[in-house]
Design a protein around this motif. Structure first.
Motif, mmCIF file in Angstrom:
data_model
loop_
_atom_site.group_PDB
_atom_site.id
_atom_site.type_symbol
_atom_site.label_atom_id
_atom_site.label_comp_id
_atom_site.label_asym_id
_atom_site.label_seq_id
_atom_site.Cartn_x
_atom_site.Cartn_y
_atom_site.Cartn_z
ATOM 1 N N ALA A 131 -60.297 17.712 30.366
ATOM 2 C CA ALA A 131 -59.685 18.123 29.102
ATOM 3 C C ALA A 131 -58.600 19.176 29.330
ATOM 4 O O ALA A 131 -57.549 19.160 28.695
ATOM 5 N N ASP A 156 -54.661 18.918 28.785
ATOM 6 C CA ASP A 156 -54.320 19.857 27.711
ATOM 7 C C ASP A 156 -54.748 19.273 26.373
ATOM 8 O O ASP A 156 -53.979 19.230 25.409
ATOM 9 N N ASP A 157 -55.996 18.813 26.326
ATOM 10 C CA ASP A 157 -56.502 18.075 25.176
ATOM 11 C C ASP A 157 -57.939 18.495 24.858
ATOM 12 O O ASP A 157 -58.897 17.844 25.268
#
Lengths: 182, 182
Positions: free
Chosen positions: A161, A165-166
DNA sequence: GTCTATAATTTGATAGAC
DNA sequence: GTCTATCAAATTATAGAC
């Protein structure tokens, strides 16, 4: 004149942050010294070698991690939920991976004392998680398998993640992992 | 006299191995040079900067990884099964974690080109896995969630199992992850 | 406990001979 | 393409003054 806050703690704070961002080989005594505005020789007074510092960072991290999981709080009232919440906190608040996740990835290149401390963090999580899953009704064998799977999902989830960058990806991974427990 | 095998490939082999064992900050041009018995200046001829070398290592790794998953072989006849098999191979045969797993953990301290290449590996896995799960009957949303969960389980599973020096732990994690797909 | 100073080694990178 | 030679900077670590 003594510092406003304990120097040893400031060193550990800076070192933990640096390791969680760049890895064990990604920081130097001078980096830490600059972070807290002292000279690198002062760091060596508190932690003679880099291995000493690394092991101390893990010991403190592990102690705080499991204390927060044990004590509970607003993050949830079940042990497993609070264990998960510590990882969510790492990503959303700290914007970092787990200290022992990144050290585990690097483990074959670490000083023995550092590697052992990281291993202990995983081992402790596996055992305590499994204990709690047994209380929740699982067989010891199933509980161990589910404990391992949850640890892997959380460590891998943080890394993936954050790489993407989520943060929503992490939440999705957690949802699937917790679904599997019911 | 030319070397018996392509120098560029030997450099990439040695660099990949070093990174997968110690991380991006855990190897030097001189380490690689010593591994393949040349001088470090020769490495710079092929890869001017360390970032160039790092990015090239990932590009080759990703290309080979997905080619082997695509082509199939005795490891299984479904795409997802072969994707999983590459991770099993990393642990059991290579005794290393995934290149992009360890780089993903270090991502915030990496040169931009290296970080981008690692991100692309995760993104490609997520998309291709989800495509294959949709073909298997899942909705696009479920397929994406399951793809992410599988990637996290495999990356985390490698790190945890290798940290614990317990290959059976990885197999247990994989079993749970694949159970969740049915 | 923190500093200055420094030792000894390693690092990424370059210039130029062959 | 690979080498020798070298650089400037960074590295872990220590000695000794304050």
């Amino acid at each position: 004149m003594p510092r406003k806050t304990d120097a040893r703690s400031e060193i550990l704070d800076a070192a933990e942050r640096r390791i969680r961002l760049n890895g064990y080989n990604g920081f130097s005594f001078r980096d830490i010294a600059a972070d807290i505005d002292v000279k690198s020789a002062s760091i060596h007074y508190h932690f003679p070698t880099k291995g000493d510092l690394g092991a101390a960072v893990i010991d403190r991290y592990s102690e705080i991690f499991f204390r927060l999981v044990e004590e509970g709080g607003k993050a949830g009232n079940d042990w497993v939920g609070r264990y998960v919440a510590r990882f969510r906190h790492a990503l959303l608040k700290d914007r970092m991976v787990c200290l022992c996740g990144i050290l585990g990835a690097e483990i074959s290149g670490l000083p023995v004392a550092v590697a052992d401390a990281a291993r202990t963090f995983f081992l402790k999580g596996r055992l305590r998680l499994a204990e709690n899953l047994v209380v929740g009704g699982l067989s010891p064998a199933d509980a161990d398998a589910r404990a391992l799977s949850l640890i892997a999902a959380l460590q891998g989830g943080l890394i993936v993640a954050r790489s993407l960058d989520d943060p929503a990806a992490f939440e999705s991974i957690v949802r699937v992992a917790l679904d599997g427990l019911n």
